[in-house]
Design a protein around this motif. Sequence first.
Motif, PDB file in Angstrom:
ATOM      1  N   ARG A 181       0.928  -1.093  -0.145  1.00 32.60           N
ATOM      2  CA  ARG A 181       0.117   0.013  -0.041  1.00 32.60           C
ATOM      3  C   ARG A 181       0.888   1.381  -0.084  1.00 32.60           C
ATOM      4  O   ARG A 181       1.114   1.613   1.152  1.00 32.60           O
ATOM      5  CB  ARG A 181      -0.834   0.036   1.171  1.00 32.60           C
ATOM      6  CG  ARG A 181      -1.995  -0.888   1.012  1.00 32.60           C
ATOM      7  CD  ARG A 181      -3.116  -0.958   2.167  1.00 32.60           C
ATOM      8  NE  ARG A 181      -3.950  -2.080   2.152  1.00 32.60           N
ATOM      9  CZ  ARG A 181      -3.487  -3.318   2.726  1.00 32.60           C
ATOM     10  NH1 ARG A 181      -2.778  -3.257   3.952  1.00 32.60           N
ATOM     11  NH2 ARG A 181      -4.442  -4.478   2.626  1.00 32.60           N
ATOM     12  N   GLU A 193      -5.676  -2.875  -9.008  1.00 33.72           N
ATOM     13  CA  GLU A 193      -7.025  -3.045  -8.162  1.00 33.72           C
ATOM     14  C   GLU A 193      -7.010  -4.438  -8.075  1.00 33.72           C
ATOM     15  O   GLU A 193      -7.495  -4.977  -7.047  1.00 33.72           O
ATOM     16  CB  GLU A 193      -8.109  -2.329  -8.738  1.00 33.72           C
ATOM     17  CG  GLU A 193      -8.768  -1.223  -8.163  1.00 33.72           C
ATOM     18  CD  GLU A 193      -8.393  -1.085  -6.599  1.00 33.72           C
ATOM     19  OE1 GLU A 193      -9.135  -1.896  -5.907  1.00 33.72           O
ATOM     20  OE2 GLU A 193      -7.621  -0.204  -6.180  1.00 33.72           O
ATOM     21  N   LEU A 194      -7.312  -4.958  -9.254  1.00 35.60           N
ATOM     22  CA  LEU A 194      -7.601  -6.521  -9.452  1.00 35.60           C
ATOM     23  C   LEU A 194      -6.625  -7.607  -8.960  1.00 35.60           C
ATOM     24  O   LEU A 194      -6.895  -8.362  -8.185  1.00 35.60           O
ATOM     25  CB  LEU A 194      -7.682  -6.885 -11.115  1.00 35.60           C
ATOM     26  CG  LEU A 194      -8.215  -8.188 -11.507  1.00 35.60           C
ATOM     27  CD1 LEU A 194      -9.508  -8.722 -11.041  1.00 35.60           C
ATOM     28  CD2 LEU A 194      -8.273  -8.358 -13.039  1.00 35.60           C
ATOM     29  N   ALA A 197      -4.326  -5.101  -5.043  1.00 33.07           N
ATOM     30  CA  ALA A 197      -4.926  -4.597  -3.908  1.00 33.07           C
ATOM     31  C   ALA A 197      -5.339  -5.698  -2.957  1.00 33.07           C
ATOM     32  O   ALA A 197      -5.217  -5.649  -1.830  1.00 33.07           O
ATOM     33  CB  ALA A 197      -6.016  -3.787  -4.379  1.00 33.07           C
ATOM     34  N   PRO A 198      -6.073  -7.078  -3.376  1.00 37.18           N
ATOM     35  CA  PRO A 198      -6.710  -7.730  -2.359  1.00 37.18           C
ATOM     36  C   PRO A 198      -5.790  -8.136  -1.425  1.00 37.18           C
ATOM     37  O   PRO A 198      -6.007  -8.543  -0.184  1.00 37.18           O
ATOM     38  CB  PRO A 198      -7.269  -8.956  -3.116  1.00 37.18           C
ATOM     39  CG  PRO A 198      -7.367  -8.095  -4.604  1.00 37.18           C
ATOM     40  CD  PRO A 198      -6.402  -7.271  -4.639  1.00 37.18           C
ATOM     41  N   THR A 199      -4.547  -8.453  -1.613  1.00 37.84           N
ATOM     42  CA  THR A 199      -3.572  -9.020  -0.769  1.00 37.84           C
ATOM     43  C   THR A 199      -2.313  -8.080  -0.287  1.00 37.84           C
ATOM     44  O   THR A 199      -1.282  -8.444   0.287  1.00 37.84           O
ATOM     45  CB  THR A 199      -2.853 -10.412  -1.434  1.00 37.84           C
ATOM     46  OG1 THR A 199      -2.280 -10.062  -2.429  1.00 37.84           O
ATOM     47  CG2 THR A 199      -3.980 -11.656  -1.631  1.00 37.84           C
ATOM     48  N   HIS A 224       5.044 -11.558   0.610  1.00 31.07           N
ATOM     49  CA  HIS A 224       4.031 -12.373   0.379  1.00 31.07           C
ATOM     50  C   HIS A 224       4.377 -13.744   0.008  1.00 31.07           C
ATOM     51  O   HIS A 224       4.787 -14.146  -1.008  1.00 31.07           O
ATOM     52  CB  HIS A 224       3.317 -12.030  -0.993  1.00 31.07           C
ATOM     53  CG  HIS A 224       2.798 -10.651  -0.843  1.00 31.07           C
ATOM     54  ND1 HIS A 224       3.544  -9.688  -0.974  1.00 31.07           N
ATOM     55  CD2 HIS A 224       1.450 -10.151  -0.559  1.00 31.07           C
ATOM     56  CE1 HIS A 224       3.006  -8.322  -1.201  1.00 31.07           C
ATOM     57  NE2 HIS A 224       1.727  -8.712  -0.759  1.00 31.07           N
TER      58      HIS A 224
END
Length: 257
Positions: A181, A193-194, A197-199, A224
Amino acid sequence: MGGTGTFQGARVVVTGAAGGIGAALARRFAAEGARVAVNDLDPARVRAVAEDIGAVPVPGDASAVVEEARDALGGAVDVYCANAGLASPGDAAAGEEVWSAAWDVNVMAHVRAARVLLPDWLERGSGRFVSTVSAAGLLTMVGAAPYSVTKHGAYAFAEWLSLTYRHRGLKVHAICPQGVRTDMLAAAGSAGELVLAPTAVEPGDVADALFAGMAEDRFLILPHPEVAGYYRARAAEPERWLGGMNRVQRTWEATGR
Ligand SMILES: NC(=O)c1ccc[n+]([C@@H]2O[C@H](COP(=O)([O-])OP(=O)(O)OC[C@H]3O[C@@H](n4cnc5c(N)ncnc54)[C@H](O)[C@@H]3O)[C@@H](O)[C@H]2O)c1
């Protein structure tokens, strides 16, 4: 955060440190007792970070600041964090200027810094080169050809440094996060975004992952951990991996980009 003592008094340079991951790395090294020089193209923001964490600001292009940072720190650089980067979205049709700026910052800034730093590191038999690559340097990012290609280059250069000089005391770390972020993620548009962003994790998590990896002398730093599995899958079954990534591409196209 309490320091480990390992970096007490170490001279550390962090490029692209006006915010995001670079500022988090610089903050963590400063908290560990290091003398830190922070670089960025944005002079006002890098001065604010320097003041906040007790570092020396060295504004300018990351490709040309090593000597100035070394002088500002009062001696040889112990740790160099090649972190400045350009998001460089686009496809093959992205302009020549986009491709060459990506190449210049994401790859050549690392090469130019190493050119200056290596003679001293090899003579002393110690030095540490930290490269903020990206999972895109291992896996390829949809919607970002110049970024993926140049981050593969950054990864290859870090790998080359490590395999060439590890017996001469050089430690190299390649940080390969997915989403973090920062301003860069915010500017990454619908593909970011796709896919990212989710992780997404925080910049401080990346600093934590680097310090855990340095404590183990590990080359590959994965904030990650799941990226290790994707990387194995790409190597083991490239056709299947490409099919899966193409499904991500089609989902992205269906969102209207
Ligand atoms: N945010 C993510 O999701 C993510 C994921 C993987 C890797 N990365 C990598 O992390 C690094 C840091 O990016 P961030 O996410 O903190 O974004 P960011 O935009 O906050 O930081 C990048 C910084 O680099 C600076 N910069 C650009 N060109 C420069 C140059 N020539 N000289 C000096 N400074 C320059 C920018 O001014 C900016 O402050 C980059 O290399 C990026 O590719 C980011």
